[in-house]
Design a protein around this motif. Structure first.
Motif, short mmCIF file in Angstrom:
data_model
loop_
_atom_site.label_atom_id
_atom_site.label_comp_id
_atom_site.label_asym_id
_atom_site.label_seq_id
_atom_site.Cartn_x
_atom_site.Cartn_y
_atom_site.Cartn_z
N LYS A 24 54.63 92.16 -29.31
CA LYS A 24 54.42 91.45 -30.57
C LYS A 24 54.40 89.93 -30.38
O LYS A 24 53.69 89.21 -31.08
N ALA A 25 55.13 89.46 -29.37
CA ALA A 25 55.26 88.02 -29.18
C ALA A 25 54.03 87.38 -28.55
O ALA A 25 53.63 86.27 -28.91
N ASP A 26 53.39 88.10 -27.60
CA ASP A 26 52.30 87.45 -26.87
C ASP A 26 51.06 88.32 -26.65
O ASP A 26 50.15 87.94 -25.89
N ASP A 27 51.00 89.49 -27.28
CA ASP A 27 49.85 90.39 -27.20
C ASP A 27 49.60 90.94 -25.79
O ASP A 27 48.52 91.48 -25.52
N THR A 28 50.55 90.81 -24.89
CA THR A 28 50.40 91.40 -23.55
C THR A 28 51.10 92.76 -23.53
O THR A 28 51.70 93.19 -24.51
N GLN A 29 51.03 93.43 -22.38
CA GLN A 29 51.76 94.68 -22.20
C GLN A 29 52.96 94.48 -21.27
O GLN A 29 53.44 95.43 -20.65
N ASP A 30 53.43 93.24 -21.20
CA ASP A 30 54.62 92.91 -20.40
C ASP A 30 55.82 92.79 -21.34
O ASP A 30 55.75 92.14 -22.38
N TYR A 31 56.92 93.43 -20.94
CA TYR A 31 58.10 93.46 -21.81
C TYR A 31 59.37 93.12 -21.02
O TYR A 31 59.49 93.47 -19.85
N LYS A 32 60.27 92.41 -21.69
CA LYS A 32 61.63 92.23 -21.21
C LYS A 32 62.58 92.84 -22.23
O LYS A 32 62.20 93.11 -23.37
N TYR A 33 63.81 93.01 -21.83
CA TYR A 33 64.82 93.58 -22.71
C TYR A 33 64.87 92.81 -24.04
O TYR A 33 64.94 91.59 -24.06
N GLY A 34 64.77 93.58 -25.17
CA GLY A 34 64.85 92.99 -26.49
C GLY A 34 63.52 92.63 -27.11
O GLY A 34 63.47 92.22 -28.28
#
Length: 346
Positions: A24-34
């Motif tokens: 949701k934050a940057d439209d990528t498929q990369d995620y960090k915790y939270g």
């Protein structure tokens, strides 16, 4: 957890649809915790969402979102998101949106989630419509819960299966189901009955067209009529076009009326083609009238209860007259009482 490690979302869309996700934050498929993922599940044309699970836990999909659904998912670990799709639309009532969805579809399969009351004619797709009642009951408050316009002749096919259909028209039912102008009509595993009786017109359970390929299978038809009007479990109507076959298999048809003047199956159209297998027809006057056409009958039982004859001496006299002066098939009901009446004036 310190929020530095990468998290992964793995999707399994199965057949007939897709799953997409993005941060949701940057439209990528990369995620960090939270982080928060936006997940979009989209079925292919003609299909609906059946299930969505996140790490095996089901996500509830609103009824009006089964054609496509998006939701937000908190990412605190690696996730597995799965979806399954179906071409069966499960409904709990005939809302305006449901009716529009069915009518706008080319072909559709509908499954009932419970008993429903139908205040409009049964909505049909442009091509093929299948209703799986799934053990539930449709109660129709109209005279004729199924009706097809002549302008649609030969375009639509309908299957009704696995449940009950009751006509409860407050002014008295004439036809519980009218399958005229359909290309094909199948009734499979359905009980058809009426809880209202017309005082102005005869009543028919299944009104068939000789231009419709008709199959009545594994079903029960119970029809109650009033006095002096006639009552029919199955009746036929001759329309323009090619004569198709009416097949009745493993079915029980029972008709009664206040004056006992009734018939379980009236087959009176020119060129009619009928196949009857392993079925039982019971009525007070005639179980089956096979006046014309081609009939293939096997393994079946035809019962006239005799109540019409026993009702009065006038009926006995009339019956005797009809044995020698019966009219042609076009002229009405000048037919003797019996279990199985074959032929026309002879």
């Amino acid at each position: 957890q310190f929020g530095l490690e990468n998290e992964t979302i793995t999707v399994n869309a199965g057949e007939h649809g897709t799953i997409e996700h993005k941060n949701k934050a940057d439209d990528t498929q990369d995620y960090k915790y939270g982080d928060t993922a936006v997940v979009t599940v989209t079925p292919n044309e003609g299909f609906m969402i059946e299930t969505i699970t996140v790490d095996g836990k089901a996500i509830e999909v609103p009824e009006d979102k089964k054609g496509g659904y998006s939701f937000e998912q908190l990412v605190e670990k690696d996730l597995n998101i799965s979806a399954t799709f179906t071409d069966v639309h499960t409904i709990s009532e005939f809302t305006d949106s449901v009716i529009d969805e069915i009518k706008n579809a080319q072909d559709i399969k509908v499954k009932l989630a419970g008993d429903v009351t139908l205040g409009v004619t049964l909505p049909l797709a442009k091509g093929t419509t299948e209703y799986d009642l799934d053990g539930h009951t449709i109660t129709s408050t109209l005279d004729g819960m199924l009706s097809v316009a002549k302008t649609d002749a030969g375009n639509k096919s309908v299957t009704l299966k696995n449940g009950s259909i009751i006509s409860n028209y407050d002014k008295g039912t004439v036809n519980v189901i009218d399958s005229s102008y359909l290309a094909a009509f199948t009734l499979d595993g359905v009980t058809v009955s009426n809880s209202s009786i017309s005082t102005v017109n005869p009543i028919t359970g299944i009104y068939c067209s000789s231009t419709t390929e008709t199959k009545i299978l594994n079903s029960t038809i119970n029809i109650k009529g009033s006095s002096n009007l006639g009552a029919y479990g199955i009746g036929t109507n001759n329309l323009d076009g090619e004569n198709k076959t009416i097949t009745i298999d493993n079915t029980k048809v029972t008709v009664t009326s206040d004056d006992f003047d009734n018939t379980a199956f009236l087959g009176n159209t020119e060129g009619i083609k009928v196949v009857v297998k392993n079925s039982t027809f019971t009525a007070d006057r005639q179980a089956v009238i096979a006046r014309t056409g081609n009939w293939d009958i096997s393994g079946s039982t035809f019962v006239s209860t005799g109540k019409w004859l026993n009702a009065s001496e006038a009926n006995v006299t009339t019956n005797t007259k009809y044995k020698t002066t019966a009219g042609s098939w076009r002229s009405g009901n000048e037919v003797v009482s019996g279990g199985l009446i074959l032929g026309d004036e002879r």
